[in-house]
Design a protein around this motif. Structure first.
Motif, PDB file in Angstrom:
ATOM      1  N   SER A   1      33.455  40.389  46.386  1.00 21.40           N
ATOM      2  CA  SER A   1      33.911  41.428  47.301  1.00 21.40           C
ATOM      3  C   SER A   1      34.820  42.457  46.644  1.00 21.40           C
ATOM      4  CB  SER A   1      34.641  40.796  48.488  1.00 21.40           C
ATOM      5  OG  SER A   1      35.856  40.198  48.083  1.00 21.40           O
ATOM      6  N   GLY A   2      35.341  42.147  45.471  1.00 23.49           N
ATOM      7  CA  GLY A   2      36.286  43.028  44.820  1.00 23.49           C
ATOM      8  C   GLY A   2      37.708  42.881  45.298  1.00 23.49           C
ATOM      9  N   SER A   3      37.968  41.884  46.114  1.00 23.72           N
ATOM     10  CA  SER A   3      39.303  41.690  46.659  1.00 23.72           C
ATOM     11  C   SER A   3      40.263  41.035  45.674  1.00 23.72           C
ATOM     12  CB  SER A   3      39.240  40.858  47.938  1.00 23.72           C
ATOM     13  OG  SER A   3      38.704  39.567  47.685  1.00 23.72           O
ATOM     14  N   THR A   4      39.733  40.357  44.671  1.00 26.01           N
ATOM     15  CA  THR A   4      40.553  39.708  43.665  1.00 26.01           C
ATOM     16  C   THR A   4      40.105  40.163  42.286  1.00 26.01           C
ATOM     17  OG1 THR A   4      40.883  37.756  45.066  1.00 26.01           O
ATOM     18  CG2 THR A   4      41.337  37.516  42.718  1.00 26.01           C
ATOM     19  N   ILE A   5      41.028  40.707  41.511  1.00 24.27           N
ATOM     20  CA  ILE A   5      40.714  41.225  40.187  1.00 24.27           C
ATOM     21  C   ILE A   5      41.707  40.670  39.183  1.00 24.27           C
ATOM     22  CG2 ILE A   5      40.401  43.276  38.765  1.00 24.27           C
ATOM     23  CD1 ILE A   5      39.801  44.840  41.303  1.00 24.27           C
ATOM     24  N   LEU A   6      41.202  40.244  38.048  1.00 24.47           N
ATOM     25  CA  LEU A   6      42.018  39.690  36.978  1.00 24.47           C
ATOM     26  C   LEU A   6      41.799  40.505  35.711  1.00 24.47           C
ATOM     27  CD1 LEU A   6      43.860  37.338  35.973  1.00 24.47           C
ATOM     28  CD2 LEU A   6      41.752  36.125  35.390  1.00 24.47           C
ATOM     29  N   TYR A   7      42.888  40.825  35.012  1.00 32.42           N
ATOM     30  CA  TYR A   7      42.813  41.584  33.776  1.00 32.42           C
ATOM     31  C   TYR A   7      43.457  40.825  32.629  1.00 32.42           C
ATOM     32  CZ  TYR A   7      41.860  45.664  36.747  1.00 32.42           C
ATOM     33  OH  TYR A   7      41.329  46.542  37.660  1.00 32.42           O
ATOM     34  N   ALA A   8      42.907  41.011  31.449  1.00 27.78           N
ATOM     35  CA  ALA A   8      43.574  40.535  30.260  1.00 27.78           C
ATOM     36  C   ALA A   8      44.834  41.359  30.027  1.00 27.78           C
ATOM     37  CB  ALA A   8      42.653  40.633  29.049  1.00 27.78           C
ATOM     38  N   ASP A   9      45.854  40.722  29.456  1.00 33.57           N
ATOM     39  CA  ASP A   9      47.106  41.425  29.214  1.00 33.57           C
ATOM     40  C   ASP A   9      46.913  42.646  28.321  1.00 33.57           C
ATOM     41  OD1 ASP A   9      49.215  38.434  29.099  1.00 33.57           O
ATOM     42  OD2 ASP A   9      48.534  39.655  30.783  1.00 33.57           O
ATOM     43  N   SER A  10      45.967  42.572  27.420  1.00 35.97           N
ATOM     44  CA  SER A  10      45.751  43.645  26.468  1.00 35.97           C
ATOM     45  C   SER A  10      45.228  44.931  27.101  1.00 35.97           C
ATOM     46  CB  SER A  10      44.794  43.192  25.362  1.00 35.97           C
ATOM     47  OG  SER A  10      43.544  42.805  25.908  1.00 35.97           O
ATOM     48  N   VAL A  11      44.650  44.827  28.292  1.00 42.62           N
ATOM     49  CA  VAL A  11      44.085  46.000  28.946  1.00 42.62           C
ATOM     50  C   VAL A  11      44.763  46.328  30.263  1.00 42.62           C
ATOM     51  CG1 VAL A  11      41.856  45.505  27.884  1.00 42.62           C
ATOM     52  CG2 VAL A  11      42.286  44.778  30.239  1.00 42.62           C
ATOM     53  N   LYS A  12      45.664  45.485  30.698  1.00 39.12           N
ATOM     54  CA  LYS A  12      46.337  45.683  31.978  1.00 39.12           C
ATOM     55  C   LYS A  12      47.088  47.014  31.986  1.00 39.12           C
ATOM     56  CE  LYS A  12      47.744  41.902  33.587  1.00 39.12           C
ATOM     57  NZ  LYS A  12      48.502  40.639  33.791  1.00 39.12           N
TER      58      LYS A  12
END
Length: 121
Positions: free
Chosen positions: A54-65
């Motif tokens: 749904s796109g309601s939860t997104i996780l990013y790597a620290d390097s690209v956050k």
């Protein structure tokens, strides 16, 4: 399984922007996570970002956050990765993947062929 096709890669100057797209087709599941990974020659495949269906939860790597943004704005069959403030170390082949979530490639069972992103200094 789901078939994935990435597009939008190219060559940009450091500090520039690029938007990658991932188009999904075939058997998709609402429980699947859509993720982006990248791999430079001789390096392990690295987690970049992931989103639930749904796109309601997104996780990013620290390097690209703070620089990259993952979205599924309209059709859930297409996922975008907006990359801003690109750095030479972002240079890699970027892969779209579908699976069961998390940052481990082992959790994903469908992969695109990849799209090359090159950031020049």
């Amino acid at each position: 399984q789901v078939q994935l096709v990435e597009s939008g890669g190219g060559v940009v100057q450091a500090g520039g922007s690029l938007r990658l797209s991932c188009a999904a087709s075939g058997r998709t599941f609402r429980s699947y996570t859509m993720g982006w990974f990248r791999q430079a020659p001789g390096k392990e495949r690295e987690f970049v970002a992931a989103t639930n269906w749904s796109g309601s939860t997104i996780l990013y790597a620290d390097s690209v956050k703070g620089r990259f943004t993952l979205s599924r704005v309209n059709a859930k069959t297409t996922v975008y990765l907006q990359m801003n403030s690109l750095k030479p170390e972002d240079t890699a082949v970027y892969y779209c993947a579908a699976g069961f979530g998390g940052s481990s490639p082992a959790r994903y069972d469908s992969w695109g062929r990849g799209t090359q992103v090159t950031v020049s200094s």
